[in-house]
Motif scaffolding. Structure first.
Motif, PDB file in Angstrom:
ATOM      1  N   LEU A   1      19.549  50.871  21.834  1.00 31.65           N
ATOM      2  CA  LEU A   1      20.897  51.125  21.020  1.00 31.65           C
ATOM      3  C   LEU A   1      21.960  51.572  22.092  1.00 31.65           C
ATOM      4  N   VAL A   2      21.368  52.115  23.345  1.00 29.83           N
ATOM      5  CA  VAL A   2      22.289  52.863  24.226  1.00 29.83           C
ATOM      6  C   VAL A   2      22.745  51.703  25.471  1.00 29.83           C
ATOM      7  N   ARG A   3      21.351  51.078  25.774  1.00 24.90           N
ATOM      8  CA  ARG A   3      21.753  50.410  26.875  1.00 24.90           C
ATOM      9  C   ARG A   3      22.163  48.838  26.717  1.00 24.90           C
ATOM     10  N   ASP A   4      21.613  48.283  25.520  1.00 25.16           N
ATOM     11  CA  ASP A   4      21.814  46.904  25.044  1.00 25.16           C
ATOM     12  C   ASP A   4      23.309  46.895  24.452  1.00 25.16           C
ATOM     13  N   SER A   5      23.872  45.801  24.510  1.00 25.74           N
ATOM     14  CA  SER A   5      25.017  45.287  23.714  1.00 25.74           C
ATOM     15  C   SER A   5      24.609  44.103  22.719  1.00 25.74           C
ATOM     16  N   PHE A   6      24.555  44.343  21.462  1.00 27.62           N
ATOM     17  CA  PHE A   6      24.248  42.928  20.657  1.00 27.62           C
ATOM     18  C   PHE A   6      24.865  43.195  19.437  1.00 27.62           C
ATOM     19  N   ARG A   7      25.158  42.066  18.760  1.00 25.24           N
ATOM     20  CA  ARG A   7      25.765  42.212  17.404  1.00 25.24           C
ATOM     21  C   ARG A   7      25.011  42.940  16.350  1.00 25.24           C
ATOM     22  N   GLY A   8      25.655  43.784  15.671  1.00 28.96           N
ATOM     23  CA  GLY A   8      24.838  44.316  14.681  1.00 28.96           C
ATOM     24  C   GLY A   8      24.772  45.893  14.992  1.00 28.96           C
ATOM     25  N   ARG A   9      24.718  46.085  16.161  1.00 30.22           N
ATOM     26  CA  ARG A   9      24.148  47.190  16.973  1.00 30.22           C
ATOM     27  C   ARG A   9      24.496  48.579  16.149  1.00 30.22           C
ATOM     28  N   GLY A  10      25.692  48.619  15.756  1.00 31.40           N
ATOM     29  CA  GLY A  10      26.426  49.677  14.897  1.00 31.40           C
ATOM     30  C   GLY A  10      25.505  49.780  13.481  1.00 31.40           C
ATOM     31  N   LEU A  11      25.147  48.925  12.951  1.00 28.69           N
ATOM     32  CA  LEU A  11      24.476  48.660  11.736  1.00 28.69           C
ATOM     33  C   LEU A  11      23.033  49.282  11.879  1.00 28.69           C
ATOM     34  N   VAL A  12      22.223  48.693  12.944  1.00 26.67           N
ATOM     35  CA  VAL A  12      21.018  49.212  13.311  1.00 26.67           C
ATOM     36  C   VAL A  12      21.161  50.623  13.509  1.00 26.67           C
ATOM     37  N   ASN A  13      22.149  51.206  14.328  1.00 25.38           N
ATOM     38  CA  ASN A  13      22.310  52.540  14.655  1.00 25.38           C
ATOM     39  C   ASN A  13      22.336  53.636  13.412  1.00 25.38           C
ATOM     40  N   SER A  14      23.149  52.891  12.310  1.00 29.56           N
ATOM     41  CA  SER A  14      23.105  53.569  11.074  1.00 29.56           C
ATOM     42  C   SER A  14      21.985  53.525  10.195  1.00 29.56           C
ATOM     43  N   ILE A  15      20.985  52.485  10.186  1.00 31.44           N
ATOM     44  CA  ILE A  15      19.788  52.486   9.623  1.00 31.44           C
ATOM     45  C   ILE A  15      18.789  53.501   9.864  1.00 31.44           C
ATOM     46  N   ILE A  16      19.000  53.888  11.204  1.00 32.53           N
ATOM     47  CA  ILE A  16      17.771  54.972  11.938  1.00 32.53           C
ATOM     48  C   ILE A  16      17.878  56.253  11.221  1.00 32.53           C
ATOM     49  N   ASP A  17      19.015  56.447  10.490  1.00 31.05           N
ATOM     50  CA  ASP A  17      19.055  57.918   9.726  1.00 31.05           C
ATOM     51  C   ASP A  17      18.502  57.636   8.284  1.00 31.05           C
ATOM     52  N   LEU A  18      18.379  56.547   7.819  1.00 30.55           N
ATOM     53  CA  LEU A  18      18.044  56.238   6.547  1.00 30.55           C
ATOM     54  C   LEU A  18      16.744  56.877   6.120  1.00 30.55           C
ATOM     55  N   PRO A  19      15.694  56.981   6.881  1.00 30.99           N
ATOM     56  CA  PRO A  19      14.483  57.757   6.362  1.00 30.99           C
ATOM     57  C   PRO A  19      14.866  59.210   6.102  1.00 30.99           C
ATOM     58  N   PHE A  20      15.861  59.779   6.757  1.00 33.77           N
ATOM     59  CA  PHE A  20      15.988  61.104   6.424  1.00 33.77           C
ATOM     60  C   PHE A  20      16.925  61.332   5.295  1.00 33.77           C
ATOM     61  N   ALA A  21      17.758  60.156   4.937  1.00 35.58           N
ATOM     62  CA  ALA A  21      18.751  60.402   3.749  1.00 35.58           C
ATOM     63  C   ALA A  21      17.968  59.849   2.494  1.00 35.58           C
TER      64      ALA A  21
END
Ligand SMILES: Nc1ncnc2c1ncn2[C@@H]1O[C@H](COP(=O)(O)OP(=O)(O)OP(=O)(O)O)[C@@H](O)[C@H]1O
Ligand SMILES: [Mg+2]
Lengths: 259, 317
Positions: A76-96
């Motif tokens: 998430l920090v060192r790579d840049s790829f399409r959809g990184r923002g989406l993956v980043n927001s999915i990470i918190d899903l288990p908490f929500a």
């Protein structure tokens, strides 16, 4: 009375009401019958089996999270790829997500009639999978900001001194991430040994097989055996505390050489 | 020998950071890369170190083409502006790092690190962590760490940039002495012309991704190749079409056919020297820097009518 003291007084009172007094009550309830009764309550075969499964699964979860959480944070920090923002927001899903919903989802996905052809429901593997799901964000979110702050100068300096990629990772990056990894892992552990909602559906709660400590406690309470429930609770409590204190001690030691 | 940079170009997206840069850095010299912010100094240094890959051109170090060699195998010591100290390692471990990577025998590492710490005056600080050092000490540690691998070239990117003026001055003369004792080919990036003049025996002036001029500090100062170089390496003022150093402006009370009439606009006492602001008859402004004694003899006051002459001036096309 100074403002500092007032603040401290309020904070301590609040903490006592919300955290310390309930914990003390549990500890007290567990000790009502004396140490002998406490010991026999936590060493019944069923209780031991539940505790063994709980800690075994929690340790597996911690190990997997430490590795995978770090890897995800890295990507998430060192790579840049399409959809990184989406993956980043999915990470918190288990908490929500309410944990019972998570459990249901896992049951549908990995249970009998699984659309992906994986049926692990009602097995110890299901416990680990459920716990992995709810604890995913801990290590990722602990490591991510540290990795963002970690300037690449150090890595470039190491490269110019002759260090290859693997050596740079092991000797430069990992030691700088270690406090964050431990902190995330400690929280995953504490959360794992107490998790109820996520495991209750997907594991089937079969005694001696897939019944974890929290579900065992729930069962004792339902059956009216409060002292036994309290005794096992105290064991979980003690280990949670140990994990959190250990984490703080380690972090304190690391932070001492930071600027 | 030394370093040869041939037609190196580097773009970041559309932006040209290095535009066909060629450069010859003699073996054992101490060269300063001087230029304004954004002129490409760091990029050039990083290309030499292998931390940045050029789009075109080649980098030759000690006679070997290193253009495609990764930084690990270039034998280059690099010192960063912000130290890049390994903050989780002690001073000792920082300096030993390169030697451990090279799997040198323990005893040899111990001896070499000890010598280096002695050299950079950090012998008593071996077991401290970088956070427990001052900026100047940290930078000396970074230098010892880079020197440990016995690099063929030493590259310093604004090594004193983050330090206060006093420490900077100290470290500059210390670096000069160090280089005399241990003449490793050294390239120092700076945007401070005084630092370049003071430390280096050769200066490379960069501007807008290109090399403007290469020469000794004296050559650069006395015979600048362009208007940019002239105004970058020292103060300038303008007299008609010519550029002139303010201390080459003579102020006279009586004029002749080589002088131009002017009026005194203001007088500033700078301690050792006096700065005189003047206005030429055509309305142009110019200023002169004259010794205190001369100023006292002339006894200038705003409004005085004087005559000025440029003892040396330059016109660029
Ligand atoms: N990784 C990069 N990505 C995009 N642009 C970059 C990158 N590195 C440098 N640049 C650009 O290239 C130009 C030259 O940068 P460089 O760092 O070489 O300048 P410099 O002469 O060292 O300046 P300074 O004195 O400010 O350090 C700058 O305009 C900078 O914005
Ligand atoms: Mg720079």
């Amino acid at each position: 009375m100074s403002g500092g003291m007032l603040g401290r007084g309020v904070a301590i009172t609040y903490l006592s009401l919300v955290v310390l007094i309930p914990l003390a009550a549990v500890a007290w309830a567990s000790g009502e019958g004396g140490p002998g009764e406490f010991w026999s309550a936590v060493t019944t075969p069923e209780a031991l089996s539940a505790l063994r499964l709980t800690f075994g699964a929690a340790l597996a979860v911690v190990a997997i999270n430490a590795a995978m959480g770090t890897l995800i944070a890295w990507v998430l920090v060192r790579d840049s790829f399409r959809g990184r923002g989406l993956v980043n927001s999915i990470i918190d899903l288990p908490f929500a997500l309410p944990t019972i919903v998570a459990s249901l989802t896992l049951l549908v996905l990995y249970g009998p009639g699984s659309p992906v052809g994986i049926d692990v429901a009602y097995s110890p593997v299901a416990v680990v999978v459920a716990l992995l799901f709810v604890t995913l964000p801990f290590v990722v979110r602990a490591v991510q900001p540290v990795l963002m702050e970690l300037d690449t100068d150090m890595e470039e300096a190491a490269a110019s001194l002759g260090a290859g990629r693997f050596t740079i990772f092991r000797r430069i990056i990992l030691p700088n991430l270690a406090p964050a990894i431990f902190s995330g892992a400690g929280l995953s552990f504490a959360r794992s040994i107490g998790e109820f909602g996520a495991v209750v559906l997907v594991t089937g709660n079969i005694p001696f097989e897939t019944q974890v400590a929290s579900v065992y406690i729930f069962g004792r309470i339902e059956g009216g055996d409060i002292p036994a429930a309290a005794a096992v609770s105290v064991v979980l409590l003690a280990f949670s505390l140990l994990a959190l204190v250990g984490m703080n001690v380690l972090q304190g030691r690391w932070l001492r050489h930071e600027g | 020998m030394g370093i040869t940079v041939r037609n190196v170009s580097k773009r970041f997206g559309e932006f040209v950071a290095l535009d066909e840069v060629s450069l010859e850095i003699p073996n054992g010299s101490l060269t300063a890369l001087l230029g304004p912010s954004g002129s490409g100094k760091s990029t050039l240094l990083r290309v030499i170190a292998g931390l940045e890959e050029p789009d075109a051109g080649e980098v030759v170090i000690s006679g070997e083409d290193k253009t495609r060699t990764p930084p690990q195998r270039r034998g280059v010591g690099f010192v960063f502006q912000h130290y890049a100290a390994f903050k989780h390692m002690t001073v000792w471990e920082n300096v030993a790092f390169g030697l451990e990577i090279r799997k040198r025998p323990k005893e040899q590492i111990r001896k070499r690190v000890g010598e280096l710490l002695e050299l950079v005056q950090l012998a008593g600080f071996a077991h401290r962590y970088p956070a427990q050092l001052s900026g100047g000490q940290r930078q000396r540690m970074a230098l010892a760490r880079a020197l440990a691998i016995e690099p063929e070239v030493l590259l310093l990117d604004e090594p004193f940039g983050a330090l206060d003026a006093t420490v900077r001055k100290e470290l500059r003369s210390w670096l000069r002495r160090l280089h005399e004792e241990m003449p490793v080919t050294t390239v120092l990036v700076t945007h401070d012309q005084e630092e370049a003049m003071e430390v280096a025996n050769e200066i490379v002036v960069m501007n807008h991704a290109r090399v403007e001029q290469v020469g000794t500090p004296e050559e650069i100062y006395e015979s600048p190749a362009s208007e940019f170089v002239m105004s970058f390496v020292g103060p300038v003022t303008r007299m008609r079409d010519a550029l002139i150093r303010p201390h080459d402006v003579e102020i006279l009370l009586d004029g002749d056919d080589s002088t131009v009439p002017a009026a005194v606009d203001g007088v500033l006492h700078l301690g050792f020297e006096v700065r005189v602001h003047l206005r030429l008859s055509g309305g142009e402004d110019l200023w002169a820097q004259i010794p205190r004694r001369t100023a006292r003899e002339l006894d200038l006051k705003p409004g005085d009518r004087v005559h000025v002459r440029a003892s040396r001036s330059r016109t660029f096309a």
